[in-house]
Design a protein around this motif. Structure first.
Motif, PDB file in Angstrom:
ATOM      1  N   ARG A 200       0.818  -1.218   0.000  1.00 22.28           N
ATOM      2  CA  ARG A 200       0.000   0.000   0.000  1.00 22.28           C
ATOM      3  C   ARG A 200       0.846   1.259   0.000  1.00 22.28           C
ATOM      4  O   ARG A 200       0.344   2.358   0.238  1.00 22.28           O
ATOM      5  N   GLY A 201       2.142   1.102  -0.278  1.00 24.00           N
ATOM      6  CA  GLY A 201       3.013   2.260  -0.428  1.00 24.00           C
ATOM      7  C   GLY A 201       3.557   2.834   0.860  1.00 24.00           C
ATOM      8  O   GLY A 201       4.111   3.931   0.867  1.00 24.00           O
ATOM      9  N   TRP A 202       3.407   2.098   1.974  1.00 27.43           N
ATOM     10  CA  TRP A 202       3.966   2.558   3.248  1.00 27.43           C
ATOM     11  C   TRP A 202       5.428   2.123   3.317  1.00 27.43           C
ATOM     12  O   TRP A 202       5.739   0.941   3.182  1.00 27.43           O
ATOM     13  N   VAL A 203       6.299   3.068   3.531  1.00 26.17           N
ATOM     14  CA  VAL A 203       7.737   2.808   3.486  1.00 26.17           C
ATOM     15  C   VAL A 203       8.248   2.443   4.876  1.00 26.17           C
ATOM     16  O   VAL A 203       8.190   3.254   5.809  1.00 26.17           O
ATOM     17  N   VAL A 204       8.738   1.228   5.023  1.00 26.36           N
ATOM     18  CA  VAL A 204       9.396   0.805   6.260  1.00 26.36           C
ATOM     19  C   VAL A 204      10.900   0.808   5.996  1.00 26.36           C
ATOM     20  O   VAL A 204      11.413  -0.029   5.260  1.00 26.36           O
ATOM     21  N   SER A 205      11.582   1.771   6.582  1.00 22.39           N
ATOM     22  CA  SER A 205      13.019   1.907   6.339  1.00 22.39           C
ATOM     23  C   SER A 205      13.863   1.138   7.340  1.00 22.39           C
ATOM     24  O   SER A 205      15.066   0.960   7.131  1.00 22.39           O
ATOM     25  N   ALA A 206      13.250   0.700   8.436  1.00 24.58           N
ATOM     26  CA  ALA A 206      13.940  -0.114   9.435  1.00 24.58           C
ATOM     27  C   ALA A 206      12.891  -0.869  10.239  1.00 24.58           C
ATOM     28  O   ALA A 206      11.754  -0.407  10.370  1.00 24.58           O
ATOM     29  N   GLU A 207      13.264  -2.026  10.754  1.00 21.19           N
ATOM     30  CA  GLU A 207      12.302  -2.809  11.531  1.00 21.19           C
ATOM     31  C   GLU A 207      13.012  -3.633  12.586  1.00 21.19           C
ATOM     32  O   GLU A 207      14.200  -3.936  12.475  1.00 21.19           O
ATOM     33  N   SER A 208      12.251  -3.987  13.624  1.00 19.68           N
ATOM     34  CA  SER A 208      12.736  -4.875  14.668  1.00 19.68           C
ATOM     35  C   SER A 208      11.576  -5.729  15.141  1.00 19.68           C
ATOM     36  O   SER A 208      10.481  -5.213  15.411  1.00 19.68           O
ATOM     37  N   HIS A 209      11.783  -7.041  15.211  1.00 16.08           N
ATOM     38  CA  HIS A 209      10.747  -7.938  15.706  1.00 16.08           C
ATOM     39  C   HIS A 209      11.386  -8.946  16.654  1.00 16.08           C
ATOM     40  O   HIS A 209      12.581  -9.214  16.582  1.00 16.08           O
ATOM     41  N   LEU A 210      10.577  -9.510  17.547  1.00 15.41           N
ATOM     42  CA  LEU A 210      11.109 -10.294  18.655  1.00 15.41           C
ATOM     43  C   LEU A 210      10.975 -11.797  18.477  1.00 15.41           C
ATOM     44  O   LEU A 210      11.453 -12.565  19.309  1.00 15.41           O
ATOM     45  N   GLY A 211      10.278 -12.260  17.434  1.00 16.16           N
ATOM     46  CA  GLY A 211      10.186 -13.688  17.172  1.00 16.16           C
ATOM     47  C   GLY A 211       9.164 -14.441  18.006  1.00 16.16           C
ATOM     48  O   GLY A 211       9.237 -15.662  18.124  1.00 16.16           O
ATOM     49  N   LEU A 212       8.174 -13.723  18.542  1.00 20.10           N
ATOM     50  CA  LEU A 212       7.169 -14.352  19.406  1.00 20.10           C
ATOM     51  C   LEU A 212       5.913 -14.726  18.616  1.00 20.10           C
ATOM     52  O   LEU A 212       5.638 -14.147  17.570  1.00 20.10           O
TER      53      LEU A 212
END
Length: 227
Positions: free
Chosen positions: A144-156
Motif C-alpha cells: 500500500r506504499g507505506w515505506v518501512v526503512s527499518a524494523e525490529s521484531h522479537l520472534g514471538l
C-alpha cells in the motif's frame, strides 16, 4: 463512579489482549467525561482461526453488545488490518455502523489517515512477531506504499507473550531503528509500546493501541454537541 450523561467510547479487543483496556483508560484520565467500555472477540494463543479475514459474526456480536450502552463510537482496537488489508477494515466499520447506527473506526484506518496527513514518511516498525508474520506484514505495508526503512521484531507467536515484554526491551527496539526512520511505529495492540511515551530516541512514537483510542475520540462529538 457514575458519570452524568457521559460520552462513551466503546472498544472491541481480542480476548487474549491485556493491553488495550489499560492504555485506553490511561489515555482517558485527562478526559473524565469520556467513559470507556469494552467487548471481546475470541483471539488468543498462537493460532488465528481467521488468518486472512475477520470473524465477522464475532465482531458484529461484540458490536451489538456494546451498542446496548448507546456509545458515541465503536473502535476495533486491533492491528490485524495492517496485514490482511484495509478493505477488510472498511467493510468491518461499514457493517458495524449499518448494524448498530454507531460510527466506527479501526487502528489500521487511523494509521492510514495519519500517514496521508503527514505525507512521505519512513517508518521504523516495532513488533513482537515471528519472522514469517513480520515478513507478511512488511509485504502488506509495501503493497500500500507505506515505506518501512527499518524494523525490529522479537520472534514471538503467543499473544500473551507480547504483553509480557519488558519496557526496556521495547525501548531497545525503538533505539535500534530510530536513526533510520522518521517515525517509530509500534504495531501490535497487545504490546505495551504506548507506555514508552510519545517520543523515543528523538523520533515520534506511534502506537497501534493509542492510534485506535485517538481515532475513536476524534469521532466523538464535543461536549457542547453531545446528546
Amino acid at each position: 463512579m457514575i458519570l452524568p450523561g457521559p460520552r462513551v467510547l466503546a472498544t472491541i479487543t481480542p480476548s487474549g489482549n491485556t493491553v488495550v483496556e489499560a492504555v485506553t483508560q490511561a489515555m482517558l484520565r485527562a478526559q473524565p467525561d469520556v467513559l470507556p467500555i469494552f467487548s471481546r472477540i475470541a483471539v488468543h494463543g498462537a493460532v488465528d482461526r481467521f488468518p486472512d479475514r475477520y470473524d465477522l459474526d464475532g465482531m458484529l456480536g461484540a458490536a451489538e453488545l456494546l451498542s446496548h450502552a448507546k456509545p458515541d463510537v465503536i473502535v476495533w482496537n486491533g492491528s490485524k488490518g495492517g496485514i490482511i488489508g484495509l478493505d477488510h477494515d472498511r467493510d468491518l466499520v461499514a457493517r458495524i455502523t449499518a448494524a448498530t447506527g454507531v460510527p466506527a473506526t479501526t487502528s489500521a484506518l487511523v494509521l492510514e489517515a495519519r500517514l496521508k496527513a503527514r505525507g512521505p514518511t519512513r517508518l521504523g516498525l516495532i513488533t513482537p512477531y515471528a519472522d514469517a508474520y513480520q515478513a507478511r506484514l512488511l509485504d502488506a505495508f509495501a503493497g500500500r506504499g507505506w515505506v518501512v526503512s527499518a524494523e525490529s521484531h522479537l520472534g514471538l507467536t503467543d499473544n500473551l507473550s507480547y504483553a509480557a515484554m519488558p519496557l526496556e526491551r521495547l525501548r531497545a527496539q525503538c533505539e535500534a531503528v530510530a536513526p533510520h526512520c522518521d517515525v517509530l511505529l509500534g504495531w501490535c495492540t497487545n504490546c505495551p509500546v504506548a507506555a514508552l511515551g510519545p517520543e523515543v530516541a528523538g523520533r515520534p512514537l506511534w502506537d497501534a493501541t493509542a492510534l485506535g483510542v485517538e481515532g475513536g475520540l476524534a469521532l466523538i462529538p464535543p461536549p457542547s454537541a453531545a446528546g
